[in-house]
Scaffold this motif. Structure first.
Motif, PDB file in Angstrom:
ATOM      1  N   HIS A   8      -2.730  -3.169  -2.700  1.00 17.56           N
ATOM      2  CA  HIS A   8      -2.892  -4.259  -1.840  1.00 17.56           C
ATOM      3  C   HIS A   8      -2.754  -5.803  -2.732  1.00 17.56           C
ATOM      4  CE1 HIS A   8      -5.517  -2.286   1.228  1.00 17.56           C
ATOM      5  NE2 HIS A   8      -4.526  -1.554   1.102  1.00 17.56           N
ATOM      6  N   CYS A  41       0.857  -1.104  -0.044  1.00 16.90           N
ATOM      7  CA  CYS A  41      -0.102  -0.035  -0.031  1.00 16.90           C
ATOM      8  C   CYS A  41       0.599   1.162  -0.002  1.00 16.90           C
ATOM      9  CB  CYS A  41      -0.909  -0.015   1.171  1.00 16.90           C
ATOM     10  SG  CYS A  41      -2.321   1.105   1.180  1.00 16.90           S
ATOM     11  N   HIS A  47       2.956   2.450   2.139  1.00 15.49           N
ATOM     12  CA  HIS A  47       3.351   3.339   3.413  1.00 15.49           C
ATOM     13  C   HIS A  47       4.813   3.709   3.613  1.00 15.49           C
ATOM     14  CE1 HIS A  47      -1.060   1.885   5.302  1.00 15.49           C
ATOM     15  NE2 HIS A  47      -0.921   2.340   3.916  1.00 15.49           N
ATOM     16  N   GLU A  99      -2.678   1.547  10.298  1.00 19.49           N
ATOM     17  CA  GLU A  99      -3.416   1.899   9.600  1.00 19.49           C
ATOM     18  C   GLU A  99      -4.543   1.169   8.841  1.00 19.49           C
ATOM     19  OE1 GLU A  99      -6.013   3.339   6.283  1.00 19.49           O
ATOM     20  OE2 GLU A  99      -4.112   2.239   5.902  1.00 19.49           O
ATOM     21  N   GLU A 100      -3.616   0.009   8.365  1.00 22.35           N
ATOM     22  CA  GLU A 100      -4.602  -1.167   7.680  1.00 22.35           C
ATOM     23  C   GLU A 100      -5.173  -1.848   8.858  1.00 22.35           C
ATOM     24  OE1 GLU A 100      -4.678  -1.404   4.468  1.00 22.35           O
ATOM     25  OE2 GLU A 100      -2.797  -0.296   3.805  1.00 22.35           O
TER      26      GLU A 100
HETATM   27 ZN   LIG Z   1      -3.963   0.154   2.338  1.00 16.57          ZN
END
Ligand SMILES: [Zn+2]
Ligand SMILES: [Zn+2]
Length: 445
Positions: free
Chosen positions: A378, A106, A108, A143-144
């Motif tokens: 993802h 994702c 990050h 966050e996920e």
């Molecule tokens: Zn994500």
């Protein structure tokens, strides 16, 4: 009078001159992926990088989070720049950890480079001297919203209350001294260099156990109660609800089986499911969540078993602050050209969810996207391929946005804060999220 454009130029020169260092940070995090609340190495690594820049900070907030400050010449509002520490778990991703399946699918890892890049820009000679207020540099966990069983265990044991990073930071008061916040998230290069605006789905998180009775699967299955059949009925029932869902509510009902029985020769007595109910509004989420619960109960009723339904407080829809969006868009346009900066309509919902949505209910925030990756978000093939656009350009755009907000005695920041009408106070937010946690045991025997 200090020329704001000169301050931006100084910051951008400093960021450009350390672009290799910033990209190296992102790539190092990429190669050491850790999912939410497991980000021990990542947190220590980012902490060392903050130290290298001479930025003192607190650590261990919500287990792995970090927070430091850069103080401007005079007092004023506090603007936060956020980077998310956590990875996903995606088996087979090129940069996945073979033991844990953790993988930065994702993007990050790039956010941490961006956050440090903003710091590098602000530390350029003369920049902080020309500003009023403070900048909080924040690295946040989780966050996920994954590993639901593990996080529910952390909750039960009192190590965390809320099960996502920004939620827990808000509860702990770590945003109490922050007036506005921003972060940038990577997206696909095919979506353009920068996109800002629109909203996201809110959600609730489901942790489900179907309970039956073990028996010999060959010799005496009639003496068992099959929890796996209960789950199959429940998930089929859930699919039967789809015609009742309105397009404009952007409902997503989905999940994974995390336990399907332990031995093929025994009727499965316990089957676990982690699910999600997403939607664009609270009413739509509540409606779909009631439907999901009915379906789960129907599974238990069909086989004469039980189902434990735990509903956990998930995220709230994102609201991007229009003043901050205007400033960010202008600065992004100066970096990549206005033709590469897209402004999305407020109602545009990407379908995913972020806990930046929770924060946006309380203070003004922006959550722009920076197009720098290929593959599927993802997915096994999500790879950042343009690190200048993934790390350096968003750092420059956010740094310039902060400079504009906090220059001239922080006039623009002060006006945006004064104009902002929060949907929730911190206390109101915490109360609502606590009220959303629900545990039910349905007995279908
Ligand atoms: Zn994500
Ligand atoms: Zn993300």
């Amino acid at each position: 009078m200090i020329d704001v454009q000169d301050l931006k130029k100084s910051a951008w020169t400093a960021i450009d001159s350390r672009s290799d260092w910033l990209i190296d940070v992102a790539k190092t995090v990429l190669q050491n992926p850790e999912p939410g609340f497991f980000e021990i190495k990542t947190s220590k690594y980012v902490s060392r990088k903050l130290e290298e820049l001479g930025i003192s900070h607190d650590s261990g907030i919500a287990l792995t989070g970090l927070k430091g400050y850069l103080q401007a010449a005079t007092s004023g509002p506090t603007v936060a720049v956020i980077g998310e520490l956590d990875s996903l778990r995606v088996e087979g991703h090129s940069y996945s950890d073979p033991e844990t399946n953790a993988a930065h699918a994702c993007g990050h890892h790039c956010q941490l480079g961006m956050m440090l890049g903003v710091a590098v820009g602000l530390l350029a000679t003369g920049v902080l001297e020309g500003l009023a207020g403070r900048v909080a540099l924040m690295a946040l966990p989780a966050e996920e919203f994954i590993d639901v069983e593990h996080r529910y265990g952390l909750h039960k044991s009192g190590q965390i209350e809320f099960m996502a990073g920004k939620q827990e930071f808000i509860r702990l008061g770590a945003f109490d001294d922050v007036d506005m916040a921003m972060m940038s998230h990577t997206s696909l290069s095919s979506e353009g260099k920068f996109a800002i605006g629109g909203t996201s789905n809110g959600h609730v998180v489901k942790y489900i156990k179907f309970l039956g009775k073990a028996a010999h699967a060959g010799g005496a299955p009639h003496n068992g109660v099959n929890a796996l059949q209960a789950a199959i009925v429940a998930l089929n029932a859930l699919n039967s609800q789809r015609e009742t869902l309105r397009n404009e509510d952007t409902i997503r009902l989905h999940g994974i089986m995390t336990g399907g029985g332990v031995s093929v020769s025994s009727v499965p007595a316990e089957v676990k499911y982690e699910g999600r109910v997403r939607g664009g509004t609270t009413d739509a989420i509540n409606d779909a969540n009631e439907k999901m619960d009915r379906c789960l109960r129907a599974g238990a009723l069909t086989v004469g078993g039980q189902v434990e339904i735990v509903t956990l407080p998930g995220y709230m829809p994102l609201i991007n602050n229009s003043t901050m969006m205007d400033i960010f868009s202008n600065n992004a346009s100066q970096i990549v050209g206005s033709e590469h900066v897209r402004r999305n309509p407020d109602h545009l919902n990407r379908g995913g969810s972020t806990d930046m949505g929770d924060l946006s209910q309380i203070i003004p925030v922006i959550h722009p996207y920076t197009g720098a990756a290929t593959g599927a978000g993802h997915g096994i093939d999500y790879l950042v391929d343009d690190y200048i656009q993934a790390v350096v350009n968003p750092a420059k755009a956010m740094c310039a946005t902060i400079i504009e907000l906090l220059s001239n005695d922080a006039q623009k920041a002060s006006k945006a804060i004064a104009d902002f009408r929060p949907n929730l106070s911190v206390e109101g937010y915490v109360a609502i999220q606590r009220s959303r946690l629900n545990e039910e045991v349905y007995n279908g025997i």
